[in-house]
Design a protein around this motif. Structure first.
Motif, PDB file in Angstrom:
ATOM      1  N   PRO A  63      -8.947  54.762  28.750  1.00  0.00           N
ATOM      2  CA  PRO A  63      -7.647  55.278  29.679  1.00  0.00           C
ATOM      3  C   PRO A  63      -8.588  55.186  31.118  1.00  0.00           C
ATOM      4  O   PRO A  63     -10.572  54.225  30.468  1.00  0.00           O
ATOM      5  CB  PRO A  63      -8.340  56.615  30.004  1.00  0.00           C
ATOM      6  N   ALA A  64      -8.329  54.561  32.192  1.00  0.00           N
ATOM      7  CA  ALA A  64      -9.132  53.737  33.224  1.00  0.00           C
ATOM      8  C   ALA A  64     -10.701  54.402  33.949  1.00  0.00           C
ATOM      9  O   ALA A  64     -11.731  54.366  34.428  1.00  0.00           O
ATOM     10  CB  ALA A  64      -8.049  53.485  34.597  1.00  0.00           C
ATOM     11  N   VAL A  65      -9.994  56.265  33.038  1.00  0.00           N
ATOM     12  CA  VAL A  65     -10.700  56.885  34.611  1.00  0.00           C
ATOM     13  C   VAL A  65     -10.864  58.470  33.162  1.00  0.00           C
ATOM     14  O   VAL A  65     -10.526  58.387  32.477  1.00  0.00           O
ATOM     15  CB  VAL A  65     -10.326  57.797  35.346  1.00  0.00           C
ATOM     16  N   CYS A  87      -1.529  54.995  27.823  1.00  0.00           N
ATOM     17  CA  CYS A  87      -1.942  56.047  27.521  1.00  0.00           C
ATOM     18  C   CYS A  87      -1.908  56.771  28.113  1.00  0.00           C
ATOM     19  O   CYS A  87      -1.469  57.566  29.535  1.00  0.00           O
ATOM     20  CB  CYS A  87      -3.481  56.319  27.014  1.00  0.00           C
ATOM     21  N   GLU A  91      -3.766  59.421  29.173  1.00  0.00           N
ATOM     22  CA  GLU A  91      -4.722  60.137  30.288  1.00  0.00           C
ATOM     23  C   GLU A  91      -4.228  58.976  31.918  1.00  0.00           C
ATOM     24  O   GLU A  91      -4.561  59.899  32.597  1.00  0.00           O
ATOM     25  CB  GLU A  91      -6.259  60.135  29.752  1.00  0.00           C
ATOM     26  N   ASP A  92      -4.258  57.826  31.469  1.00  0.00           N
ATOM     27  CA  ASP A  92      -3.684  56.708  32.373  1.00  0.00           C
ATOM     28  C   ASP A  92      -1.843  58.062  33.629  1.00  0.00           C
ATOM     29  O   ASP A  92      -2.488  57.777  34.199  1.00  0.00           O
ATOM     30  CB  ASP A  92      -4.199  55.424  31.883  1.00  0.00           C
ATOM     31  N   ARG A 112      -2.536  61.486  35.237  1.00  0.00           N
ATOM     32  CA  ARG A 112      -3.364  61.232  36.244  1.00  0.00           C
ATOM     33  C   ARG A 112      -2.246  60.589  37.560  1.00  0.00           C
ATOM     34  O   ARG A 112      -2.748  60.818  38.288  1.00  0.00           O
ATOM     35  CB  ARG A 112      -4.938  60.494  35.838  1.00  0.00           C
TER      36      ARG A 112
END
Lengths: 331, 280
Positions: free
Chosen positions: A135-137, B122, B124-125, B128
């Motif tokens: 993930p990016a973060v 994904c 999570e991204d 978010r």
């Protein structure tokens, strides 16, 4: 209630600053600083000049640390003694021993101690690795796709494993694990600041990684708060916002030199050999994890820290970078 | 005129000194709007003559998940969708597209993709971005859609595991079904160099009537007429976030979204008529 704090790694910049800030806190009676070499001067870089930090020369890899903890009735341990690059004398093997065996000895001593109530561990966001599949973060509970298999990041992963084991066995101790982004500031000397100090900045062609920094002052403040209040858990620590490597180069006014990935590594090795050849030992060639970082970057979420402390870093990532590298020409 | 010149100077100074912001995903709105989208706008306006339908179905300032079909051998449809939502939406929305991890391994493409606001597909991204109220775009068909042969044009492929639906439910944001008509004809894929593709680590290596026969000229997309349609939002706010863990519910909703898009595709294709209107 009296408080006695033990700080490891005080011969280095952040460790020294944390020790002197804690020594200046009237609520803390004693600050004991340990390291393998004596600190140059505990009062340098504007830290509070204090003879209140008692220095004890201990090699963390030996069980001597247990005697120090027992003799002084230490109740708070701040473990800063993680090195991110092989020491000037001795190679990677020594670094690993220092990081991993040192932490094991320290935690072993804490586990035996009847007085230790709080343990603060300095870790790094490098434990998340850098990869195009993640993930990016990263939040604290993100499971990275692949665990770092080299160097500092691997050491930090192993250290974190031992810390988790310790926290399980001594549930009565408040254990705070702090994953710091790269330290940044006028007093910091790290592989990354050395990399960014070059007259021409080699970058990996076709990649522009996202980077995050934490200002040294903010890092010290987080460590101070963690050492004086109970905040058990794992926390990411980074300045707000993100800088791309290309932005870093532009802000510092240095030219970027994009090189294909293999040439990038080779260049690092060559420069490393060259500067070592002329007797300058502070330089290290790029490690595999640095090369990965210079490709894919890494960004972490710091919401958990902000919520726990009710505080945000004073310096954003960009401000932290500018405090060290901003060109004088800019307003 | 001097206003624009000084604006340009300001822009250049900001860029050269690094005084601009990118978000945590690496999105650089200024570079995207002023440079990258500017480069593909001629393609959008004059080459594909993209027409948009139902833009009022896309919310102005809240989070939503745009789910679109994917086609065309080379994913130009993603870029056109991005221009459409930016230029033709009254609030000039920056769509945050979720892409395959292959993109992020590649040099140049990986960081350009981040700079234009895209990120890895994904959980999570996606969560978010939706939590932050962003407009997120996904192509659930993935490579199966974009790399399908010409003979299967306008037939939706399988929709993955429905992860996008679960994300929308968790965030309580509407799903906007989106049909892109026209991308199917830009590079009609009539063959696949499987062996070479595998050697290069690519999901496929297309053969079109013009590629690789005409060399670089074969890379010019055919100027088909495009229509991008946004359907009525499918609400997810009547579910609770824990419903995202109910596979039955997620599968059903995924199917529903897929059917809606297929129907939209059929309608828009009829409405558009010929792919190359001046020629045929």
């Amino acid at each position: 209630m009296t408080q006695t704090v033990l700080v490891t790694g005080v011969s280095r910049h952040i460790g020294a600053r944390v020790a002197s800030v804690l020594a200046a806190d009237p609520a803390i009676d004693r600050v004991i600083g340990v390291d393998t070499v004596p600190p140059p001067s505990l009062s340098r870089d504007g830290g509070v000049p204090s003879d209140r930090v008692e220095f004890v020369r201990v090699d963390l890899r030996s069980p001597d640390i247990a005697q120090v903890i027992a003799a002084a009735d230490v109740d708070t341990v701040v473990h800063m003694s993680l090195v991110s690059a092989p020491p000037r004398s001795g190679g990677r093997a020594l670094m690993k021993e220092h990081n991993v065996i040192g932490t094991m000895q320290l935690l072993g001593a804490c586990q035996r101690s009847a007085t230790v109530r709080r343990v603060v561990i300095r870790s790094t966001t490098a434990v998340y690795g850098s990869s195009p599949h993640d993930p990016a973060v990263f939040a604290e509970d993100t499971e990275p796709g692949e665990h770092p298999g080299h160097g500092y990041a691997k050491d930090a992963c192993e250290v974190e494993g031992y810390v988790r084991g310790f926290a399980r066995r001594r549930a009565d101790v408040a254990v705070s694990m702090l994953r710091f982004a790269n330290f940044m500031g006028p007093g910091i000397d790290s592989p990354l600041t050395r990399y960014l100090s070059q007259p021409v900045l080699p970058t990996v062609l076709g990649f522009d990684p996202r980077l995050q920094f934490v200002h040294e002052g903010d890092a010290v403040e987080v460590l101070r708060r963690m050492a004086t209040e109970d905040h058990p858990g794992t926390f990411n620590v980074a300045g707000d916002g993100v800088l791309l490597l290309s932005q870093c180069a532009r802000r510092a006014g240095i030219a970027a030199l994009p090189l294909p990935a293999p040439a990038f590594r080779l260049m690092g090795d060559l420069v490393g050999d060259l500067v070592r050849g002329v007797g300058f030992t502070g330089y290290s060639a790029y490690s595999a994890e640095q090369v990965r970082l210079m490709r894919y970057g890494r960004v972490v979420d710091t919401t958990r820290l902000a919520t726990a402390l009710g505080w945000r870093p004073k310096y954003s990532t960009a401000a932290a970078f500018d405090s060290r590298f901003a060109t004088a020409a800019r307003r | 005129m001097s206003g624009t010149a000084s604006e340009l100077l300001d822009f250049l100074r900001r860029r050269v000194t690094g005084q601009y912001d990118v978000d945590e995903f690496g999105f650089d709105p200024e570079l995207t709007d002023k440079v990258l989208l500017e480069l593909i706008r001629p393609l959008y306006r004059h080459w594909f003559r993209v027409e948009t339908v139902g833009m009022d179905n896309v919310p102005g300032d809240s989070g939503a998940l745009v789910v679109a079909n994917h086609s065309g051998t080379v994913p130009l449809d993603a870029l056109m969708l991005q221009v459409a939502l930016h230029d033709d939406h009254p609030r000039r929305r920056a769509v945050r597209l979720l892409g395959a991890d292959l993109v992020y391994q590649l040099p140049v493409l990986g960081h350009l993709s981040r700079k234009t606001g895209h990120t890895l597909a994904c959980r999570e991204d996606a969560d978010r971005l939706l939590r932050k109220g962003e407009l997120v775009g996904v192509f659930p068909e993935g490579f199966k859609g974009v790399g399908k042969p010409f003979s299967e044009r306008y037939r939706l492929q399988r929709f993955g595991r429905g992860g996008f639906v679960a994300s929308a439910i968790r965030a309580g944001v509407p799903i906007i079904p989106c049909a892109i008509v026209g991308a199917e004809e830009i590079y009609p894929k009539i063959g696949d160099l499987r062996f070479l593709a595998r050697a290069l680590g690519l999901p496929y290596l297309p053969v079109t009537p013009f590629f690789p026969w005409l060399g670089p000229l074969g890379l010019v997309p055919l100027p088909s007429k495009w229509v991008i349609g946004f359907g009525e939002p499918i609400r997810t706010d009547e579910f609770t976030p824990s419903d995202a863990d109910d596979p039955m519910l997620v599968f059903n909703l995924t199917d529903q979204v897929r059917e809606v898009i297929q129907q939209q595709l059929n309608e828009l294709r009829l409405r558009r008529g010929h792919a190359f209107p001046p020629l045929f």
